[in-house]
Design a protein around this motif. Structure first.
Motif, short mmCIF file in Angstrom:
data_model
loop_
_atom_site.label_atom_id
_atom_site.label_comp_id
_atom_site.label_asym_id
_atom_site.label_seq_id
_atom_site.Cartn_x
_atom_site.Cartn_y
_atom_site.Cartn_z
N GLY A 1 5.64 -1.02 1.25
CA GLY A 1 7.05 -0.58 1.19
C GLY A 1 7.33 0.32 0.08
N VAL A 2 8.70 0.48 -0.49
CA VAL A 2 8.79 1.51 -1.38
C VAL A 2 10.03 0.84 -2.07
N VAL A 3 9.97 0.97 -3.52
CA VAL A 3 11.07 0.41 -4.36
C VAL A 3 11.60 1.67 -5.03
N THR A 4 12.87 1.83 -4.80
CA THR A 4 13.50 2.84 -5.53
C THR A 4 14.24 2.57 -6.79
N VAL A 5 13.84 3.06 -7.94
CA VAL A 5 14.46 2.84 -9.29
C VAL A 5 15.43 3.57 -9.48
N GLU A 6 16.74 3.13 -9.87
CA GLU A 6 17.92 4.18 -9.98
C GLU A 6 17.71 4.88 -11.58
N ARG A 7 18.52 5.71 -11.86
CA ARG A 7 18.36 6.44 -12.86
C ARG A 7 19.31 5.81 -14.04
N THR B 1 11.55 -2.77 4.22
CA THR B 1 10.68 -1.56 3.49
C THR B 1 11.02 -0.99 2.64
N GLY B 2 12.35 -0.89 2.30
CA GLY B 2 12.82 -0.21 1.20
C GLY B 2 13.90 -1.08 0.32
#
Length: 420
Positions: A102-108, A10-11
């Motif tokens: 779901g969730v997509v986490t974009v890095e900095r 999911t992530g």
């Protein structure tokens, strides 16, 4: 329900410019062969790829669908969590679609650029620059702006000193450079300096700039001053030339020949009357001091009783040297054997004289004038009580000359009446 979907993860975490994947298990729960289509919903749809996009499944058959997330490395995709949804649509049962979230986490990532406009400023006391700081990263963060002068010839003022940069935007910082020392004239001086942008998680960004310092007095000022000075000199020379061309007499008029002639020659009297020792005409022929130029004349006017009143004039001219302390005396001496009544004295002089003059009868001061007031018609002295001038008395001009180089040349013409 004809279909079921199971998101295994999911992530998902992905770096900008990279790729992240997750899988969804799809199962046909119907008793017929069905075709399923997959669609990504949400803000991630632009940079999400689904493989396969469609699939045909037999009853109770399963398939794994891969989702690939590829956010670009730019400020358009911000750092943080981006929710997404995978919609599974059945061709045989359109109302039996399912959605998996779901969730997509974009890095900095951090990327800052800077530019100075103008690179070289020009000024006498101050140079002004604008620093444009661009945040090309995907998150907001502060920076610090500093200025370094390797020669320590400038002072700086930075506003704002520590701005906060928003992603995908430009922030403008005012930089003022002020010289520590000024100079009046000479060529321009180039004063270089470096502007530094201190960025977290990145090497400092350095931008070179310079101040072209100008002299306080412009070059054209010296040209204008030289031209003006030359014009003033020409005007002064022209005025002095005109003044020198004006005739200035420092000697009085020549003595009248009628003053030494016997009165019988002008009045028609008998010859015996010309030998009289008390004749007024013979009195005017007496000698005067060398320092004074005297001229005189006499006329006879008939009186009611038959007698004649004799009027006479004499002139006292002065040539006082400049730079002499005290007064200089120029006198007329009354000839022997005559007496005169002083009626009036007219004083004249050139406009260039400065100082003062006294009209004296012996040691008695009759009047005092400024030499500058004697130009034109001059000054007329009419004594309230006409003094009697006996033989040997003096009428003098006491001159105090304050001219720079030229002598002071006042002149007095006195009118008298001869007393028998």
């Amino acid at each position: 329900m004809a279909v079921s979907a199971l998101l295994r993860t999911t992530g998902v975490t992905v770096a900008p410019g990279g790729a992240g994947r997750c899988h969804v298990l799809i199962r046909n729960n119907s008793a017929v062969v069905d075709q399923f289509a997959f669609t990504v919903r949400g803000g991630t749809a632009a940079w999400t790829q689904v493989k396969p996009a469609k699939v045909n499944l037999m009853p109770n058959q399963e398939v794994s669908v891969e989702l690939t997330f590829s956010p670009q490395r730019s400020a358009e995709v911000l750092a943080g969590d981006h929710p997404f949804a995978l919609q599974v649509s059945s061709r045989e049962d359109p109302h039996g679609s399912v959605v998996q979230e779901g969730v997509v986490t974009v890095e900095r990532f951090t990327e800052v650029t800077a530019e100075v406009v103008p690179v070289t400023s020009t000024g006498r006391r101050l140079g002004k620059h604008t620093l444009a700081v661009d945040n090309l990263g995907n998150h907001e963060h502060p920076v610090e702006v500093t200025v370094a002068d390797p020669d320590a010839r400038l002072t700086f003022r930075v506003r704002p000193h520590a701005p906060r940069l928003r992603p995908g935007s430009a922030t403008f910082v005012r930089v003022k450079a002020k010289p520590r020392k000024y100079f009046w004239k000479g060529p321009e001086r180039s004063l270089p300096f470096v502007v530094k942008v201190l960025v977290p998680e990145q090497e400092p960004v350095e931008v070179e700039a310079a101040l072209e310092q100008l002299p306080l007095v412009p070059r054209r000022f010296f040209w204008l001053f030289s031209i003006l000075l030359a014009l003033l000199i020409l005007v002064a020379v022209f005025v002095m030339t005109l003044l020198r061309q004006q005739p200035v007499s420092i000697a009085g008029p020549a003595p009248s020949t009628s003053a030494s002639a016997p009165p019988s020659s002008s009045a028609g009297a008998p010859p015996s009357s010309s030998a009289a020792p008390s004749s007024p005409g013979s009195a005017t022929a007496a000698a005067v001091p060398p320092a004074v130029v005297n001229g005189g004349g006499s006329t006879r006017t008939p009186a009611p009783g038959g007698a004649a009143v004799v009027n006479s004039t004499f002139t006292v001219s002065a040539a006082a040297a400049p730079g002499v302390a005290g007064v200089q005396l120029f006198s007329y001496v009354v000839p022997e054997g005559t007496r005169q009544r002083l009626l009036s004295v007219r004083l004249t002089g050139p406009a260039t004289d400065s100082g003062r003059v006294e009209v004296r009868h012996g040691n008695t001061v009759l009047a005092v004038y400024n030499l500058a007031d004697l130009q034109g018609q001059g000054q007329l002295l009419n004594p309230e009580q006409s003094p009697l001038l006996a033989s040997g008395d003096t009428v003098s001009l006491a001159v105090e000359c304050t001219n720079a180089t030229e002598p002071c040349t006042p002149q007095a013409v006195a009118s008298t009446a001869l007393v028998p």
